[in-house]
Design a protein around this motif. Sequence first.
Motif, PDB file in Angstrom:
ATOM      1  N   LYS A 286       4.091 -36.912 -15.914  1.00 13.01           N
ATOM      2  CA  LYS A 286       4.627 -37.966 -16.778  1.00 13.01           C
ATOM      3  C   LYS A 286       5.585 -38.885 -16.025  1.00 13.01           C
ATOM      4  O   LYS A 286       5.719 -40.058 -16.364  1.00 13.01           O
ATOM      5  CB  LYS A 286       5.365 -37.347 -17.961  1.00 13.01           C
ATOM      6  CG  LYS A 286       4.456 -36.529 -18.852  1.00 13.01           C
ATOM      7  CD  LYS A 286       5.082 -36.310 -20.212  1.00 13.01           C
ATOM      8  CE  LYS A 286       4.198 -35.466 -21.105  1.00 13.01           C
ATOM      9  NZ  LYS A 286       4.611 -34.054 -21.100  1.00 13.01           N
TER      10      LYS A 286
ATOM     11  N   GLN B 144       3.831 -26.378  -6.558  1.00  6.71           N
ATOM     12  CA  GLN B 144       4.220 -25.360  -7.539  1.00  6.71           C
ATOM     13  C   GLN B 144       3.395 -25.497  -8.817  1.00  6.71           C
ATOM     14  O   GLN B 144       3.391 -24.602  -9.650  1.00  6.71           O
ATOM     15  CB  GLN B 144       5.710 -25.466  -7.863  1.00  6.71           C
ATOM     16  CG  GLN B 144       6.576 -25.079  -6.670  1.00  6.71           C
ATOM     17  CD  GLN B 144       8.042 -25.038  -7.017  1.00  6.71           C
ATOM     18  OE1 GLN B 144       8.500 -25.761  -7.887  1.00  6.71           O
ATOM     19  NE2 GLN B 144       8.773 -24.179  -6.343  1.00  6.71           N
ATOM     20  N   GLY B 145       2.721 -26.617  -8.961  1.00  7.85           N
ATOM     21  CA  GLY B 145       1.807 -26.768 -10.091  1.00  7.85           C
ATOM     22  C   GLY B 145       2.470 -27.106 -11.407  1.00  7.85           C
ATOM     23  O   GLY B 145       2.015 -26.685 -12.471  1.00  7.85           O
ATOM     24  N   ASP B 146       3.556 -27.882 -11.366  1.00  8.82           N
ATOM     25  CA  ASP B 146       4.255 -28.245 -12.605  1.00  8.82           C
ATOM     26  C   ASP B 146       3.612 -29.501 -13.202  1.00  8.82           C
ATOM     27  O   ASP B 146       4.071 -30.618 -12.997  1.00  8.82           O
ATOM     28  CB  ASP B 146       5.739 -28.479 -12.303  1.00  8.82           C
ATOM     29  CG  ASP B 146       6.568 -28.522 -13.573  1.00  8.82           C
ATOM     30  OD1 ASP B 146       5.995 -28.377 -14.675  1.00  8.82           O
ATOM     31  OD2 ASP B 146       7.792 -28.706 -13.460  1.00  8.82           O
ATOM     32  N   TYR B 147       2.561 -29.267 -13.965  1.00  8.43           N
ATOM     33  CA  TYR B 147       1.737 -30.351 -14.496  1.00  8.43           C
ATOM     34  C   TYR B 147       2.546 -31.349 -15.325  1.00  8.43           C
ATOM     35  O   TYR B 147       2.244 -32.539 -15.365  1.00  8.43           O
ATOM     36  CB  TYR B 147       0.619 -29.724 -15.339  1.00  8.43           C
ATOM     37  CG  TYR B 147      -0.398 -30.704 -15.861  1.00  8.43           C
ATOM     38  CD1 TYR B 147      -1.116 -31.516 -14.999  1.00  8.43           C
ATOM     39  CD2 TYR B 147      -0.660 -30.785 -17.232  1.00  8.43           C
ATOM     40  CE1 TYR B 147      -2.071 -32.408 -15.480  1.00  8.43           C
ATOM     41  CE2 TYR B 147      -1.610 -31.668 -17.727  1.00  8.43           C
ATOM     42  CZ  TYR B 147      -2.312 -32.485 -16.846  1.00  8.43           C
ATOM     43  OH  TYR B 147      -3.243 -33.358 -17.330  1.00  8.43           O
ATOM     44  N   ALA B 148       3.612 -30.865 -15.981  1.00  9.05           N
ATOM     45  CA  ALA B 148       4.425 -31.749 -16.826  1.00  9.05           C
ATOM     46  C   ALA B 148       5.016 -32.912 -16.024  1.00  9.05           C
ATOM     47  O   ALA B 148       5.283 -33.980 -16.580  1.00  9.05           O
ATOM     48  CB  ALA B 148       5.545 -30.952 -17.489  1.00  9.05           C
ATOM     49  N   LEU B 149       5.215 -32.722 -14.738  1.00  5.27           N
ATOM     50  CA  LEU B 149       5.826 -33.772 -13.919  1.00  5.27           C
ATOM     51  C   LEU B 149       4.930 -34.997 -13.762  1.00  5.27           C
ATOM     52  O   LEU B 149       5.367 -36.029 -13.263  1.00  5.27           O
ATOM     53  CB  LEU B 149       6.180 -33.238 -12.528  1.00  5.27           C
ATOM     54  CG  LEU B 149       7.455 -32.425 -12.398  1.00  5.27           C
ATOM     55  CD1 LEU B 149       7.821 -32.284 -10.926  1.00  5.27           C
ATOM     56  CD2 LEU B 149       8.597 -33.073 -13.150  1.00  5.27           C
TER      57      LEU B 149
ATOM     58  N   VAL C 128      12.133 -34.811 -17.644  1.00  4.15           N
ATOM     59  CA  VAL C 128      11.010 -33.916 -17.385  1.00  4.15           C
ATOM     60  C   VAL C 128      11.174 -33.191 -16.047  1.00  4.15           C
ATOM     61  O   VAL C 128      10.635 -32.113 -15.839  1.00  4.15           O
ATOM     62  CB  VAL C 128       9.672 -34.703 -17.443  1.00  4.15           C
ATOM     63  CG1 VAL C 128       9.515 -35.621 -16.249  1.00  4.15           C
ATOM     64  CG2 VAL C 128       8.492 -33.764 -17.549  1.00  4.15           C
ATOM     65  N   TRP C 129      11.975 -33.743 -15.170  1.00  8.74           N
ATOM     66  CA  TRP C 129      12.137 -33.142 -13.841  1.00  8.74           C
ATOM     67  C   TRP C 129      13.275 -32.109 -13.819  1.00  8.74           C
ATOM     68  O   TRP C 129      13.057 -30.941 -13.555  1.00  8.74           O
ATOM     69  CB  TRP C 129      12.374 -34.232 -12.793  1.00  8.74           C
ATOM     70  CG  TRP C 129      12.195 -33.768 -11.374  1.00  8.74           C
ATOM     71  CD1 TRP C 129      11.992 -32.493 -10.927  1.00  8.74           C
ATOM     72  CD2 TRP C 129      12.172 -34.597 -10.203  1.00  8.74           C
ATOM     73  NE1 TRP C 129      11.853 -32.483  -9.565  1.00  8.74           N
ATOM     74  CE2 TRP C 129      11.957 -33.744  -9.083  1.00  8.74           C
ATOM     75  CE3 TRP C 129      12.311 -35.962  -9.974  1.00  8.74           C
ATOM     76  CZ2 TRP C 129      11.887 -34.231  -7.770  1.00  8.74           C
ATOM     77  CZ3 TRP C 129      12.236 -36.441  -8.668  1.00  8.74           C
ATOM     78  CH2 TRP C 129      12.023 -35.575  -7.582  1.00  8.74           C
TER      79      TRP C 129
ATOM     80  N   GLN D  85       7.039 -29.831  -6.263  1.00  2.99           N
ATOM     81  CA  GLN D  85       7.078 -29.203  -7.589  1.00  2.99           C
ATOM     82  C   GLN D  85       5.815 -29.513  -8.398  1.00  2.99           C
ATOM     83  O   GLN D  85       5.252 -28.644  -9.052  1.00  2.99           O
ATOM     84  CB  GLN D  85       8.337 -29.655  -8.356  1.00  2.99           C
ATOM     85  CG  GLN D  85       8.515 -28.918  -9.674  1.00  2.99           C
ATOM     86  CD  GLN D  85       9.885 -29.149 -10.293  1.00  2.99           C
ATOM     87  OE1 GLN D  85      10.861 -29.412  -9.585  1.00  2.99           O
ATOM     88  NE2 GLN D  85       9.963 -29.064 -11.611  1.00  2.99           N
TER      89      GLN D  85
ATOM     90  N   THR E 250      -7.092 -22.600  -9.088  1.00  2.00           N
ATOM     91  CA  THR E 250      -5.728 -22.101  -8.914  1.00  2.00           C
ATOM     92  C   THR E 250      -4.682 -23.079  -9.442  1.00  2.00           C
ATOM     93  O   THR E 250      -3.755 -22.682 -10.137  1.00  2.00           O
ATOM     94  CB  THR E 250      -5.420 -21.794  -7.432  1.00  2.00           C
ATOM     95  OG1 THR E 250      -5.737 -22.947  -6.668  1.00  2.00           O
ATOM     96  CG2 THR E 250      -6.220 -20.610  -6.949  1.00  2.00           C
ATOM     97  N   ARG E 251      -4.822 -24.384  -9.139  1.00  2.00           N
ATOM     98  CA  ARG E 251      -3.821 -25.337  -9.596  1.00  2.00           C
ATOM     99  C   ARG E 251      -4.056 -25.715 -11.052  1.00  2.00           C
ATOM    100  O   ARG E 251      -3.119 -25.948 -11.810  1.00  2.00           O
ATOM    101  CB  ARG E 251      -3.842 -26.582  -8.697  1.00  2.00           C
ATOM    102  CG  ARG E 251      -2.715 -27.550  -8.992  1.00  2.00           C
ATOM    103  CD  ARG E 251      -2.788 -28.776  -8.093  1.00  2.00           C
ATOM    104  NE  ARG E 251      -2.557 -28.431  -6.688  1.00  2.00           N
ATOM    105  CZ  ARG E 251      -2.972 -29.172  -5.664  1.00  2.00           C
ATOM    106  NH1 ARG E 251      -3.659 -30.276  -5.870  1.00  2.00           N
ATOM    107  NH2 ARG E 251      -2.707 -28.797  -4.431  1.00  2.00           N
ATOM    108  N   GLY E 252      -5.319 -25.799 -11.431  1.00  2.00           N
ATOM    109  CA  GLY E 252      -5.627 -26.057 -12.841  1.00  2.00           C
ATOM    110  C   GLY E 252      -5.664 -27.522 -13.216  1.00  2.00           C
ATOM    111  O   GLY E 252      -5.899 -27.849 -14.377  1.00  2.00           O
ATOM    112  N   PHE E 253      -5.379 -28.410 -12.266  1.00  2.00           N
ATOM    113  CA  PHE E 253      -5.447 -29.841 -12.563  1.00  2.00           C
ATOM    114  C   PHE E 253      -5.611 -30.644 -11.274  1.00  2.00           C
ATOM    115  O   PHE E 253      -5.285 -30.159 -10.200  1.00  2.00           O
ATOM    116  CB  PHE E 253      -4.202 -30.308 -13.330  1.00  2.00           C
ATOM    117  CG  PHE E 253      -2.894 -30.148 -12.580  1.00  2.00           C
ATOM    118  CD1 PHE E 253      -2.367 -31.195 -11.818  1.00  2.00           C
ATOM    119  CD2 PHE E 253      -2.181 -28.956 -12.639  1.00  2.00           C
ATOM    120  CE1 PHE E 253      -1.158 -31.050 -11.141  1.00  2.00           C
ATOM    121  CE2 PHE E 253      -0.968 -28.803 -11.960  1.00  2.00           C
ATOM    122  CZ  PHE E 253      -0.456 -29.851 -11.211  1.00  2.00           C
TER     123      PHE E 253
END
Lengths: 225, 438
Positions: free
Chosen positions: A100, A93-98, A5-6, A89, A130-133
């Motif tokens: 996990k 950077q807002g990588d919500y998938a990370l 995922v990274w 990240q 802005t970040r969304g989470f």
Amino acid sequence: MTTCVWCQRAFPVSLTLPEILAWRPLPQPPLCPSCQDRLTPITGNRCPDCGRQQATRTVCHDCERWQAVPLKNHALFRYDAGMKAYMQQYKFQGDYALRKALQAPLSRALSRQTYDILVPIPIDQQTWRTRGFNQVTGWLRDQPYYQALAVKDDHKKRPQSAKTRAERLLTPQPFQLVEQVAPILIGQRVLLLDDVYTTGRTLRHAADQIYLGGAKAVTSLTLAR
Amino acid sequence: MNELSEFFGRRMPADRVIPELGDGQVAVQRIGQRYQCQRCQQWLAETDRLPNGAWYCRQCLQMGRLTSQTKLYTIPEPNRFPIPAASRLTWAGKLSADQQRAAEAIYRQVQQGKDQLLWAVTGAGKTEIVYPALDWALTRGWRVAWVSPRVDVCLELAPRIHAAFRDVSQCLLYGEQTVPYAYSQLTICTTHQLLRFERAFDWIVVDEVDAFPLATSPLLQGAITRAEKETGQHLYLTATPGEALQREIRRQTLAVTYLPLRYHGFLLPRLQVRLAWRWRQMLAKQRLPKGLVRQLQRYGRQGQRFLLFVPHVRDLPLVMAALDLAGIRGGASVHAADHDRTAKVQAMRDQRVSFLVTTTILERGVTFPNIAVVILGGDDAVFSTAALVQIAGRAGRSADFPKGEVTCYVQSQTRTIRRAQVMIDRLNRQGKQRGGHT
Ligand SMILES: [Zn+2]
Ligand SMILES: [Zn+2]
Ligand SMILES: [Zn+2]
């Protein structure tokens, strides 16, 4: 093969014999071995107050200054270059998938803590837009939690990371109790959850409010220290 | 705060309301059942969704996150550059007769509006060959991009091109750059950065067009296409065109200029292949093939500096340990993610270290005047034909030391190695016809 995922590279999953024989879906590790290596778990001796890794088991220099406002923190990983890159990240950077990547270690750590109610540190409305989470609740899977704290509307936003240590220590109380949720705190043992323990200022502000709400005890857990 | 000129020929999110920009375009759009990023054109996965309901693109995240709540704005490229009365070229060097011939061909073809390819051997001085055509383009007020998939190449090129066109506004763009963007007539950047551009350039020079990751990335190839104006054209530079480009050459969709000779007129060093039985098993025990050790010890005695290429990053510590055991010291190892990479390459340039052990990252762009080249495990799949030709091309670059030794240790002869040898020999045959010497 599964995808990390990274770094988004495919990597083979090595399975143990019991895992192969178990009649269950196979575990899909979120990180490849080399990304996993970038995160350093805190092991061995640590400061009993803030949870930082160190050579001895005595209270560290930073925590000595907090003697008047004690708070026991447990931390999972060192806040080193690898963890900073991860946070950069994920959070900035807002990588919500990370999210996990750290769900499983957090889940294991939570199961070892003694508490009645889990309260994540909140984010303000502007960050939500802005970040969304909320980076902290992103790490939770199905653990129940209560958003008993909110960021005050008048709390002027300047990123903690842009402040010096002295400035951070002087930060005014940023939180308030959420009226509808707060009654649940009465007489309970509360565990606060945050991303990084830097000076301990934020967590202590949060703990103050939680005690005000009637909690019996407050401890904290952070992903990094 | 955004300046209006930041939107000239680009697709950018705005940090405030700017009436001149119009409505803009939603950055991540629903198309049919799926979502597509309008910057990198990639499709989102079903899981690329935020708790606040927005969709976000992970593929170009490094350039700043775009979501279905972001908008991108463009102002059509206005070419707002001064038109000078005379040449902008401030380069005082001189082209060799061969370079001159190639330069004239490119100059002619750019005027004819052709897409082109310059196929020049490593060390031919291909940058300078483009200068006359670039000068012509700049004096017409064209907006030009000089791009490479490799950041090292951009970093090395930028000061040279800056000195060659001192009065032309220029900017250098890459992932970790710290200088803010400025609207410029000449943009030197990594191919990734082109994702931010939209019909901006009248001419795009693509350096090292065959290099990783451009050669295998539709995302980056698409970025070049979209950054070029509809009336624009491009020039590919390469020493080792891949299959796809060679097909375009055969179909004559590209005008080709060949330059089979290095600027000093000597032929390319040949790739010598030597057998090394079970080098990998030996390496696991921190031992190197006997022939290789003898060769490197000889280099040590002669004061001959060298580059030793190995297939993988994980081989580096083993090779370093084996060299140390064999008494070959005074070098350093370097790989792509090495934080001290720049410093180590500089140490090699300054002759403070006598050799570098490295992976394919140093295959291009990096030049040292008098260097021997050794490849351990040239039969490993990481060494493509292009990579081998490029690696061999590190040797014999300088006019003072035009002959270099290139040795490749293998367990078995592979097709990639054969092809690299054939490519070098073919270029040398053409070079010989033009009077090249061995
Ligand atoms: Zn990974
Ligand atoms: Zn402490
Ligand atoms: Zn994208």
